[in-house]
Design a protein around this motif. Structure first.
Motif, short mmCIF file in Angstrom:
data_model
loop_
_atom_site.label_atom_id
_atom_site.label_comp_id
_atom_site.label_asym_id
_atom_site.label_seq_id
_atom_site.Cartn_x
_atom_site.Cartn_y
_atom_site.Cartn_z
N TRP A 142 0.85 -1.37 0.04
CA TRP A 142 -0.09 -0.12 0.00
C TRP A 142 0.88 1.18 0.00
O TRP A 142 2.30 1.20 0.48
CB TRP A 142 -0.76 -0.08 1.22
CG TRP A 142 -1.39 -1.27 1.60
CD1 TRP A 142 -2.70 -1.60 0.88
CD2 TRP A 142 -1.00 -2.18 2.39
NE1 TRP A 142 -2.85 -3.05 1.65
CE2 TRP A 142 -1.97 -3.59 2.45
CE3 TRP A 142 0.21 -2.46 3.12
CZ2 TRP A 142 -1.68 -4.36 3.08
CZ3 TRP A 142 0.53 -3.66 3.80
CH2 TRP A 142 -0.67 -4.42 3.58
N GLU A 192 1.22 5.25 1.44
CA GLU A 192 0.45 6.03 2.62
C GLU A 192 0.78 7.66 2.32
O GLU A 192 0.20 8.55 3.04
CB GLU A 192 0.94 5.54 3.92
CG GLU A 192 2.45 6.42 4.20
CD GLU A 192 3.37 5.71 3.55
OE1 GLU A 192 4.82 5.94 4.10
OE2 GLU A 192 3.61 4.98 2.59
N CYS A 222 3.44 6.90 -3.50
CA CYS A 222 2.51 6.53 -4.66
C CYS A 222 2.94 6.81 -5.94
O CYS A 222 3.25 5.95 -6.67
CB CYS A 222 0.81 7.18 -4.49
SG CYS A 222 0.11 6.81 -3.03
N GLN A 260 -3.13 0.17 -4.98
CA GLN A 260 -2.52 0.37 -3.39
C GLN A 260 -3.19 0.75 -2.34
O GLN A 260 -3.06 1.45 -1.22
CB GLN A 260 -1.35 1.78 -3.73
CG GLN A 260 -0.16 1.40 -4.58
CD GLN A 260 0.64 0.36 -4.00
OE1 GLN A 260 1.24 0.76 -2.74
NE2 GLN A 260 0.90 -0.73 -4.38
N ALA A 261 -4.43 0.12 -2.42
CA ALA A 261 -5.46 0.23 -1.15
C ALA A 261 -6.27 -0.97 -1.20
O ALA A 261 -7.30 -0.94 -0.51
CB ALA A 261 -6.09 1.54 -1.26
N GLY A 300 -11.22 2.52 -2.52
CA GLY A 300 -11.32 4.03 -2.95
C GLY A 300 -11.73 4.09 -4.35
O GLY A 300 -11.98 3.29 -5.20
N PHE A 350 -7.09 6.93 -7.28
CA PHE A 350 -7.22 5.77 -6.05
C PHE A 350 -8.65 5.35 -6.59
O PHE A 350 -9.69 5.75 -6.24
CB PHE A 350 -7.04 6.49 -4.97
CG PHE A 350 -5.87 7.02 -4.33
CD1 PHE A 350 -4.50 6.40 -4.52
CD2 PHE A 350 -5.82 8.11 -3.98
CE1 PHE A 350 -3.40 6.87 -4.10
CE2 PHE A 350 -4.69 8.81 -3.42
CZ PHE A 350 -3.50 8.01 -3.61
N VAL A 373 -2.90 5.34 5.31
CA VAL A 373 -3.43 4.94 3.74
C VAL A 373 -5.05 5.12 3.79
O VAL A 373 -5.43 5.78 2.85
CB VAL A 373 -3.22 3.26 3.84
CG1 VAL A 373 -3.88 2.66 2.51
CG2 VAL A 373 -1.81 2.87 3.86
N HIS A 402 -6.46 7.48 0.96
CA HIS A 402 -7.07 7.27 -0.36
C HIS A 402 -8.62 7.27 0.08
O HIS A 402 -9.45 7.10 -0.79
CB HIS A 402 -6.98 5.52 -0.49
CG HIS A 402 -5.49 5.27 -0.48
ND1 HIS A 402 -5.32 4.52 -1.83
CD2 HIS A 402 -4.41 5.11 -0.33
CE1 HIS A 402 -3.87 4.30 -2.38
NE2 HIS A 402 -3.37 4.76 -0.94
#
Length: 307
Positions: free
Chosen positions: A74, A76, A81, A139-140, A144, A158, A239, A243
């Motif tokens: 993930w 943050e 990102c 990445q979540a 999101g 996201f 996170v 997101h």
């Protein structure tokens, strides 16, 4: 309440026993982007299309489906990102390998091994099922639906929730809704996505005979009584905030505790109604490795030098 099977393993060795097999160990499978992904905003954090790799089922596995979500952590912070824009877990542009097209060009491809292998000797339970490897690049853990533009670099998208919904719609169009057995699975961050989406996924498949979920190395423990344990709390809280996913986390968790804790499986699995299997090593390298770092920090503070 869900049926939860917890399998703790020291090590898993998967080998084809005894007899040789003429079947190849793996398939080399082309990448399929979600339809009109860029136009619909079903994209990775860098804006490239979300997608998947699919091998159709055959024989007595033609009506069975195995969906496997890749892992990849993930991010943050916006900087973290953007750092993933050129990594496999932040875009769909990076190729695992290539296969030739009929016109002489090359397409992205993924080797299907292990639980996705077509080799019956290696993968006797699922070798002829419909097997799908899902690109994880939001990445979540597929939560999101927002865009962040801080003016300091490229915008970051996201779109995890939108991506997961579009993926299910795509699989429904391919016939998963008439399946007999369906397994949603994943590893690491993809395993956490499996836990988070397990019941919602099952609800989208009312006519399927059996739906189960398998989390592989995704049970990230809170571990309050280990050194520097608040780091992971702070990380998951960041996170969730970045997101903007507080409202998308399971209400069974957010209604009784701080949403910043609702990415921890220990606060989620007790409320899952769909049969859930949890596979986690008794010596998880990620989690034990973090503890070793914390121990080194403590020893350094004691004697003034590295442990």
């Amino acid at each position: 309440m869900a049926t939860i099977w917890i399998i703790a393993c020291v090590a898993i060795l998967v080998m084809a026993g005894g007899a040789e097999s003429s079947q190849p160990e793996c398939d080399k499978v082309p990448f399929t982007p979600l339809p009109n992904a860029v136009e619909k905003g079903t994209v990775c954090i860098d804006g490239s299309p979300e997608g998947y790799y699919l091998v159709p089922g055959s024989g007595d596995g033609a009506k069975n489906w195995l969906i496997y979500i890749n892992g990849g952590g993930w991010c943050e912070t916006i900087t973290a990102c953007r750092d993933r824009f050129d990594e496999y877990n932040g875009n769909s542009r990076i190729s695992f390998s290539k296969i030739p097209n009929s016109n002489g060009t090359l397409s992205k491809a993924k080797d299907f091994t292990g639980i996705l292998s077509q080799n019956e000797a290696i993968n006797p339970d699922f070798y002829n099922w419909n097997r799908i490897y899902v690109t994880y690049c939001d990445q979540a853990s597929f939560l999101g639906d927002t865009v962040v533009d801080d003016g300091q670099g490229p915008i970051v998208q996201f779109r995890g929730s939108r991506n997961f919904d579009a993926l299910v719609e795509e699989l429904l169009a391919k016939g998963i809704g008439a399946g007999e057995n369906v397994i949603l699975s994943g590893r690491s961050a993809g395993a956490l996505a499996t836990i988070l989406h397990c019941d919602g996924f099952r609800a989208r498949l009312p006519n399927v005979g059996r739906v189960k979920c398998l989390s592989d190395a995704g049970f990230f423990i809170r571990a309050e009584n280990v050194p520097n344990a608040d780091y992971r709390d702070q990380f998951f809280a960041s996170v969730i905030q970045l997101h903007n996913i507080s409202s998308l986390l399971p209400a069974t968790c957010t209604q009784i505790r701080d949403p910043s804790l609702c990415l921890y499986p220990e606060y989620l699995v007790g409320d899952i109604q769909t049969p859930l299997f949890i596979l986690n090593s008794a010596f998880d390298l990620f989690q034990l490795g973090a503890r070793v770092v914390y121990l080194q920090i403590i020893l350094t503070s004691i004697d003034g030098k590295s442990a």
